[in-house]
Design an enzyme around this catalytic site. Structure first.
Site, PDB file in Angstrom:
ATOM      1  N   GLU A 105       0.842  -1.192   0.000  1.00 21.62           N
ATOM      2  CA  GLU A 105       0.000   0.000   0.000  1.00 21.62           C
ATOM      3  C   GLU A 105       0.885   1.252   0.000  1.00 21.62           C
ATOM      4  O   GLU A 105       1.894   1.309   0.704  1.00 21.62           O
ATOM      5  CB  GLU A 105      -0.895  -0.002   1.242  1.00 21.62           C
ATOM      6  CG  GLU A 105      -1.811   1.220   1.341  1.00 21.62           C
ATOM      7  CD  GLU A 105      -2.639   1.237   2.623  1.00 21.62           C
ATOM      8  OE1 GLU A 105      -3.727   1.833   2.618  1.00 21.62           O
ATOM      9  OE2 GLU A 105      -2.193   0.658   3.640  1.00 21.62           O
ATOM     10  N   LYS A 179     -10.010   2.068  -2.236  1.00 19.33           N
ATOM     11  CA  LYS A 179     -10.204   1.597  -0.858  1.00 19.33           C
ATOM     12  C   LYS A 179     -11.599   1.944  -0.362  1.00 19.33           C
ATOM     13  O   LYS A 179     -12.000   3.112  -0.335  1.00 19.33           O
ATOM     14  CB  LYS A 179      -9.135   2.229   0.035  1.00 19.33           C
ATOM     15  CG  LYS A 179      -9.030   1.641   1.436  1.00 19.33           C
ATOM     16  CD  LYS A 179      -7.820   2.251   2.142  1.00 19.33           C
ATOM     17  CE  LYS A 179      -7.512   1.600   3.463  1.00 19.33           C
ATOM     18  NZ  LYS A 179      -6.277   2.161   4.066  1.00 19.33           N
ATOM     19  N   CYS A 220      -5.621  -2.815   2.811  1.00 14.52           N
ATOM     20  CA  CYS A 220      -5.334  -2.624   4.236  1.00 14.52           C
ATOM     21  C   CYS A 220      -6.579  -2.728   5.123  1.00 14.52           C
ATOM     22  O   CYS A 220      -7.019  -3.825   5.438  1.00 14.52           O
ATOM     23  CB  CYS A 220      -4.610  -1.288   4.437  1.00 14.52           C
ATOM     24  SG  CYS A 220      -3.692  -1.208   6.006  1.00 14.52           S
TER      25      CYS A 220
END
Length: 347
Positions: A105, A179, A220
């Site tokens: 990331e 995300k 994440c």
């Protein structure tokens, strides 16, 4: 009279064929009955209704066995250096036989709200407006690999996103995941971070058919939300990839735990990749990039230093594990249901 008496005596002397004696004498019949009972129970539990729309069959992947590389990169404030460094790591991984390469990331600059706008790229424009994106595309094409390009800050109009691009072996963009769950946490005395100060949340789950199978993408903090992983599994994913950058507070507690949980719950592979740890950075990453198998077993992992993990994925293990634990036939659709809103609306 004599014949009748003889038959009556034989009947009295013969053992009674109760259900228990039949089962004892005919074990195969007993097994068949148990399967019938299980099937009847499963039918009343309506396992197919536990997913709406019903879960897709696991597709046959183009490759059943291949090498994956997890490039745990060191990241600096020098964007040009980070891009060149990532390219070198990708080339080395491909030279070692990796057909799939995963990056961390935010690998092209520091992980901070101040840096996101500065390092952001216009992916739609491409070219000089997106040097990180362009490098990934060209590397995938030249090396003929599938590349899950970690994530970079993406500028689109007035919004910034934390975005993962997936490239096919022809260098073309196969999928783009923004995300979905932004990293907004506050653990007093430990860590406070709010991505929502600068970033906008994505709106779409991302699943991609590639040369190495069907891959679901998360970034994440997305890994904390089991619903997303369940949704990907119901769409027939073989593998979930999570570029990440867990920190020194939640990393030791949750990073491996969450990966193993997502893999075991959904009986598929999970691959994660984080940046190498830099204790002088404003945000210190945990590292520990990992590959987990469909039984929740850790296949390969590392510590916090810069390195590349090369490990093998064998998709035949998915079917094997699902035969050992036939969860898909044991769900209680009569009690609960996961709704894939996107698929449902498209139908």
């Amino acid at each position: 009279m004599r014949a009748a008496a003889t038959s009556t005596a034989a009947a009295l002397l013969a053992p009674r064929l109760t259900s228990s004696t039949i089962s004892a004498r005919f074990p195969l019949l007993r097994i068949r009955r148990s399967f019938v009972a299980m099937a009847t129970a499963a039918s009343s539990f309506r396992p197919e209704a536990a997913r709406s729309p019903p879960a897709l069959e696991l597709p046959t992947p183009p490759l059943s066995k291949f090498k994956v590389a997890l490039c745990q990169l060191s990241v600096t404030a020098d964007k040009a250096r980070n891009i060149a460094h990532a390219r070198a790591a990708i080339e080395k991984a491909a030279a070692e036989g990796a057909k799939l390469v995963l990056l961390p990331e935010i690998w092209n600059g520091p992980y901070s709200n101040d840096s996101f706008p500065e390092y952001a790229e216009d992916i739609e424009a491409g070219g000089d407006a997106a040097p990180s994106f362009s490098m990934l595309s060209e590397a995938a094409r030249t090396l003929q690999i599938t590349l899950v390009g970690g994530s970079i800050a993406e500028r689109s109009g007035k919004n910034l996103y934390n975005t993962c691009c997936v490239f096919g072996s022809d260098g073309k963009l196969k999928g783009k995941h923004r995300k979905i769950h932004l990293f907004d946490i506050d653990i007093p005395g430990k860590i406070t971070f709010k991505e929502s100060k600068t970033l906008t949340a994505g709106q779409t789950p991302t699943i991609v058919d590639t040369d190495v199978g069907r891959i679901g993408i998360g970034i994440c903090y997305d890994i904390r939300f089991q619903e997303l992983a369940m949704l990907y599994a119901a769409r027939g994913a073989h593998l979930l990839c999570y570029p990440g950058a867990f920190n020194m507070t939640t990393g030791p507690l949750h990073w491996e735990l969450l990966q193993r949980a997502r893999a075991a719950d959904n009986q598929l592979f999970v691959a994660t990749c984080g940046p190498a740890r830099d204790t002088s950075a404003g945000y210190v990453a945990w590292g520990h990039s990992t590959l987990v198998g469909p039984f929740g077993e850790v296949i390969a992992t590392t510590e916090h230093e810069e390195t590349t993990i090369i490990a093998e994925i064998d998709y035949s293990l998915i079917e094997q594990r699902r035969q050992f634990l036939p969860l898909q036939h044991q769900r209680r659709g009569d009690l609960y249901q996961l709704v894939d809103v996107q698929r449902l609306n498209s139908h």
